[in-house]
Structure formats: structure tokens, C-alpha cells
Design an enzyme around this catalytic site. Sequence first.
Site, mmCIF file in Angstrom:
data_model
loop_
_atom_site.group_PDB
_atom_site.id
_atom_site.type_symbol
_atom_site.label_atom_id
_atom_site.label_comp_id
_atom_site.label_asym_id
_atom_site.label_seq_id
_atom_site.Cartn_x
_atom_site.Cartn_y
_atom_site.Cartn_z
ATOM 1 N N TYR A 1 25.877 24.450 70.288
ATOM 2 C CA TYR A 1 25.850 23.522 71.412
ATOM 3 C C TYR A 1 27.276 23.049 71.699
ATOM 4 C CZ TYR A 1 20.798 23.250 70.536
ATOM 5 O OH TYR A 1 19.469 23.543 70.363
ATOM 6 N N ASP B 1 25.673 30.784 70.624
ATOM 7 C CA ASP B 1 26.781 30.033 70.022
ATOM 8 C C ASP B 1 26.374 28.567 69.951
ATOM 9 O OD1 ASP B 1 26.972 29.462 72.738
ATOM 10 O OD2 ASP B 1 29.113 29.849 72.893
#
Length: 207
Positions: A54, A52
Site C-alpha cells: 500500500y 506491491d
Amino acid sequence: MESEFAKPYFKELANFLHSEYENKTIFPKKSLVFSAFTTDLNAIKVVILGQDPYHTPGAAEGLAFSVPSSQPISPSLVNIYKEIDNDIGQHVNPTGSLRNWQKQGVLLLNTVLTVEAHKPKSHSGKGWEIFTTATIEYLNHERPHLVFILWGRDARNKKSLIDTSKHLILESPHPSPLSAYAGFFGSKPFSKCNNFLRENGVDEIVW
């Protein structure tokens, strides 16, 4: 992929995201959520699948592992660059931006496309996984001779979607400092990728 937007799961996801963006700090900013899809899916050569975005301010730009050129290079990307250097020689990107890869036909796709600030995997299980599964299924069916680079458990869970009779799967632990020494370093994905592309008459990626 636009047909996915009309499906019930995506409408639920859209409602969830509307509330999240209204009430919390979510990355990346709305205009960058679909940055990976500015890559022409019919010109894709390589798919790099991450987890996913940062979850720290300024880092997420909608491309897996990429950070804006104005930002410090992330620890995971530092390790990716180290593996490039050890595998095929000096990497060419002077910053953490991977848009150069995108322009060459590399789809930098996370399995989940949004995240709440400082809460990794906070948007898992909300519908993004269905959308990215549909993306991989489309590419698997419609494109020949792709290289799928799967880093980390979430990415490797997509392996069953890929037809290995026509595509190459390269998988390893995630390049994060927490797991890079468990098999990412030394996996040589970049040379293996380019060898496969070359064998199938496709221009190599300049990493």
C-alpha cells in the site's frame, strides 16, 4: 533465501533502497519490509501473491493485502472479505490485519516489497521481482501440495514457475475495486483452497 542477498542484483537493489529511504517517503518502514518472511517457509500451506505494498501512510506492514489493526480496512481487503463471506461464510478477522492467516501458514507475499508514497509500482523493475521469483521457485521445489493464489496480472505472471502436478494454482483478477467485478467476485478461492488442503491431509485455513 539468504543466498540471494549476496547476488549482484540484490546489492544493486540494496543501494537503490538506501538512497530511496534517505531521500523519499517509502513504505513499509524498513523494519517491516521482510515481514512476510517471519512466516516459516517450511511450514507454508498457501501463498497469496499480490502486487506491491500500500502506498498511503500507515497502511503497509509488509504482508500482502494486510493493514495494521489500527488502520481502516483497505478497499481491496474489503472485497476479499466480501468474497470470503459469499464463498464459505463469515470471515473471522475483525480488523484489516491478516496476521491470523500468517500464523496458520499463509505467505502473504507481494511481487515487489517496497513502494514510494503515493506512487504505486514505483519500485517495480528494481530487483524485487527477481527475489520473489526465487522465493516461489524455492517453495515450488521444496514444499508439497501448496496452494498458490494469484490475484492480478503481476501475480499471474508467476504462474509458469509453479508445478501444477503437485501444487494448486487459483488465479483471478485483482480484488481492487477497479477489477473485482471482472472475475474476482465469484472465483471462490477460499473454499477451493481448503478443499485441496483437506484432500492432501493438510489442516484447512480458518479464513
